[in-house]
Design a protein around this motif. Structure first.
Motif, mmCIF file in Angstrom:
data_model
loop_
_atom_site.group_PDB
_atom_site.id
_atom_site.type_symbol
_atom_site.label_atom_id
_atom_site.label_comp_id
_atom_site.label_asym_id
_atom_site.label_seq_id
_atom_site.Cartn_x
_atom_site.Cartn_y
_atom_site.Cartn_z
ATOM 1 N N VAL A 185 0.835 -1.210 0.000
ATOM 2 C CA VAL A 185 0.000 0.000 0.000
ATOM 3 C C VAL A 185 0.864 1.251 0.000
ATOM 4 C CG1 VAL A 185 -1.710 1.312 1.307
ATOM 5 C CG2 VAL A 185 -1.871 -1.191 1.187
ATOM 6 N N ALA A 186 1.852 1.287 0.904
ATOM 7 C CA ALA A 186 2.677 2.485 1.056
ATOM 8 C C ALA A 186 4.008 2.109 1.689
ATOM 9 C CB ALA A 186 1.961 3.526 1.914
ATOM 10 N N ARG A 187 5.022 2.887 1.362
ATOM 11 C CA ARG A 187 6.372 2.660 1.889
ATOM 12 C C ARG A 187 6.989 3.989 2.287
ATOM 13 N NH1 ARG A 187 9.905 -1.176 -1.465
ATOM 14 N NH2 ARG A 187 8.936 -2.608 0.025
ATOM 15 N N ILE A 188 7.752 3.953 3.379
ATOM 16 C CA ILE A 188 8.530 5.122 3.768
ATOM 17 C C ILE A 188 9.947 4.668 4.072
ATOM 18 C CG2 ILE A 188 7.785 4.992 6.202
ATOM 19 C CD1 ILE A 188 7.864 8.130 6.131
ATOM 20 N N THR A 189 10.918 5.366 3.486
ATOM 21 C CA THR A 189 12.313 4.980 3.663
ATOM 22 C C THR A 189 12.880 5.579 4.948
ATOM 23 O OG1 THR A 189 13.202 6.899 2.517
ATOM 24 C CG2 THR A 189 12.555 5.016 1.153
ATOM 25 N N THR A 190 14.149 5.249 5.212
ATOM 26 C CA THR A 190 14.798 5.808 6.388
ATOM 27 C C THR A 190 14.933 7.322 6.267
ATOM 28 O OG1 THR A 190 16.952 5.357 5.390
ATOM 29 C CG2 THR A 190 16.065 3.684 6.872
ATOM 30 N N GLY A 191 15.010 7.830 5.062
ATOM 31 C CA GLY A 191 15.134 9.266 4.852
ATOM 32 C C GLY A 191 13.817 9.994 4.738
ATOM 33 N N GLY A 192 12.727 9.245 4.815
ATOM 34 C CA GLY A 192 11.409 9.867 4.786
ATOM 35 C C GLY A 192 10.759 9.928 3.414
ATOM 36 N N SER A 193 11.415 9.382 2.385
ATOM 37 C CA SER A 193 10.781 9.327 1.073
ATOM 38 C C SER A 193 9.640 8.321 1.092
ATOM 39 C CB SER A 193 11.797 8.921 0.011
ATOM 40 O OG SER A 193 12.822 9.871 -0.092
ATOM 41 N N THR A 194 8.606 8.628 0.337
ATOM 42 C CA THR A 194 7.414 7.777 0.349
ATOM 43 C C THR A 194 7.005 7.377 -1.064
ATOM 44 O OG1 THR A 194 5.955 9.703 0.277
ATOM 45 C CG2 THR A 194 6.539 8.864 2.449
ATOM 46 N N ASN A 195 6.361 6.239 -1.153
ATOM 47 C CA ASN A 195 5.664 5.912 -2.382
ATOM 48 C C ASN A 195 4.417 5.101 -2.047
ATOM 49 O OD1 ASN A 195 6.619 3.175 -2.205
ATOM 50 N ND2 ASN A 195 8.491 3.827 -3.197
ATOM 51 N N TYR A 196 3.482 5.110 -2.997
ATOM 52 C CA TYR A 196 2.143 4.578 -2.754
ATOM 53 C C TYR A 196 1.659 3.745 -3.934
ATOM 54 C CZ TYR A 196 2.079 8.239 0.802
ATOM 55 O OH TYR A 196 2.384 9.031 1.884
ATOM 56 N N ALA A 197 0.792 2.815 -3.631
ATOM 57 C CA ALA A 197 0.065 2.127 -4.682
ATOM 58 C C ALA A 197 -0.830 3.132 -5.398
ATOM 59 C CB ALA A 197 -0.779 1.005 -4.091
ATOM 60 N N ASP A 198 -1.014 2.939 -6.687
ATOM 61 C CA ASP A 198 -1.842 3.870 -7.458
ATOM 62 C C ASP A 198 -3.245 3.986 -6.887
ATOM 63 O OD1 ASP A 198 -0.454 3.020 -10.749
ATOM 64 O OD2 ASP A 198 0.228 4.419 -9.192
ATOM 65 N N SER A 199 -3.752 2.899 -6.336
ATOM 66 C CA SER A 199 -5.129 2.874 -5.851
ATOM 67 C C SER A 199 -5.353 3.744 -4.616
ATOM 68 C CB SER A 199 -5.546 1.437 -5.538
ATOM 69 O OG SER A 199 -4.696 0.870 -4.566
ATOM 70 N N VAL A 200 -4.272 4.151 -3.938
ATOM 71 C CA VAL A 200 -4.438 4.938 -2.711
ATOM 72 C C VAL A 200 -3.797 6.315 -2.806
ATOM 73 C CG1 VAL A 200 -4.504 2.790 -1.385
ATOM 74 C CG2 VAL A 200 -2.372 4.110 -1.492
ATOM 75 N N LYS A 201 -3.130 6.616 -3.912
ATOM 76 C CA LYS A 201 -2.477 7.917 -4.054
ATOM 77 C C LYS A 201 -3.486 9.048 -3.901
ATOM 78 C CE LYS A 201 1.468 6.693 -6.985
ATOM 79 N NZ LYS A 201 2.053 6.775 -8.345
ATOM 80 N N GLY A 202 -3.089 10.044 -3.120
ATOM 81 C CA GLY A 202 -3.962 11.176 -2.882
ATOM 82 C C GLY A 202 -4.957 10.972 -1.746
ATOM 83 N N ARG A 203 -5.078 9.738 -1.263
ATOM 84 C CA ARG A 203 -6.020 9.450 -0.163
ATOM 85 C C ARG A 203 -5.306 8.995 1.095
ATOM 86 N NH1 ARG A 203 -9.522 5.356 -0.581
ATOM 87 N NH2 ARG A 203 -8.223 4.100 -1.992
ATOM 88 N N PHE A 204 -4.214 8.258 0.937
ATOM 89 C CA PHE A 204 -3.480 7.719 2.085
ATOM 90 C C PHE A 204 -2.154 8.448 2.244
ATOM 91 C CE2 PHE A 204 -5.252 3.062 2.068
ATOM 92 C CZ PHE A 204 -6.538 3.570 2.050
ATOM 93 N N THR A 205 -1.715 8.576 3.494
ATOM 94 C CA THR A 205 -0.428 9.180 3.778
ATOM 95 C C THR A 205 0.319 8.336 4.812
ATOM 96 O OG1 THR A 205 -1.299 11.404 3.371
ATOM 97 C CG2 THR A 205 0.779 11.235 4.568
ATOM 98 N N ILE A 206 1.534 7.930 4.476
ATOM 99 C CA ILE A 206 2.368 7.202 5.421
ATOM 100 C C ILE A 206 3.352 8.178 6.047
ATOM 101 C CG2 ILE A 206 4.063 6.524 3.651
ATOM 102 C CD1 ILE A 206 4.387 3.861 5.173
ATOM 103 N N SER A 207 3.606 7.998 7.333
ATOM 104 C CA SER A 207 4.562 8.848 8.039
ATOM 105 C C SER A 207 5.215 8.022 9.137
ATOM 106 C CB SER A 207 3.879 10.084 8.614
ATOM 107 O OG SER A 207 2.874 9.727 9.542
ATOM 108 N N ARG A 208 6.311 8.555 9.670
ATOM 109 C CA ARG A 208 6.992 7.857 10.749
ATOM 110 C C ARG A 208 7.471 8.852 11.788
ATOM 111 N NH1 ARG A 208 11.562 4.569 7.979
ATOM 112 N NH2 ARG A 208 12.081 4.002 10.138
ATOM 113 N N ASP A 209 7.494 8.370 13.030
ATOM 114 C CA ASP A 209 8.026 9.142 14.141
ATOM 115 C C ASP A 209 9.122 8.279 14.765
ATOM 116 O OD1 ASP A 209 8.590 10.387 16.556
ATOM 117 O OD2 ASP A 209 6.528 11.043 16.855
ATOM 118 N N ASN A 210 10.357 8.566 14.419
ATOM 119 C CA ASN A 210 11.465 7.728 14.903
ATOM 120 C C ASN A 210 11.644 7.822 16.415
ATOM 121 O OD1 ASN A 210 12.034 6.784 12.319
ATOM 122 N ND2 ASN A 210 13.528 8.398 11.916
ATOM 123 N N ALA A 211 11.263 8.947 16.995
ATOM 124 C CA ALA A 211 11.376 9.095 18.448
ATOM 125 C C ALA A 211 10.414 8.167 19.174
ATOM 126 C CB ALA A 211 11.121 10.534 18.846
#
Length: 115
Positions: free
Chosen positions: A48-74
């Protein structure tokens, strides 16, 4: 060893929103690529979605614009904000962590989109 625990799933009406969380154990969370996958009954598991160690993201076409992946390393946590949900988003959503040759999976959380 990393343990992943998802939360935040549930039943929501079409057009609604949910935020999934995936809490990870361990002290090197910031080195992991983090993904959300989903699997609907009778279907294959899809990224569905991926976030790298540097914070780059990518998404499946079916969820682009609707889903957001994020991370809080702390907090050793990755999130999936899901908006404008559709019945076809219904699935078990699983968190996945990858670092070098190591891969870890959570147990999954059910998301059901229905009126």
């Amino acid at each position: 060893q990393v343990q992943l625990v998802e939360s935040g799933g549930g039943l929501v009406q079409p057009g609604g929103s949910l935020r999934l969380s995936c809490a990870a154990s361990g002290s090197i969370f910031n080195r992991y690529f983090m993904d959300w996958y989903r699997q609907a009954p009778g279907k294959q598991r899809d990224l569905v979605a991926r976030i790298t160690t540097g914070g780059s993201t990518n998404y499946a076409d079916s969820v682009k614009g609707r889903f957001t992946i994020s991370r809080d390393n702390a907090k050793n946590t990755v999130y999936l904000q899901m908006n404008s949900l559709k019945p076809e988003d219904t699935a078990v959503y699983c968190c996945h962590a990858a670092y070098a040759a190591c891969h870890y999976w959570g147990q999954g959380t059910q998301v059901t989109v229905s009126s």
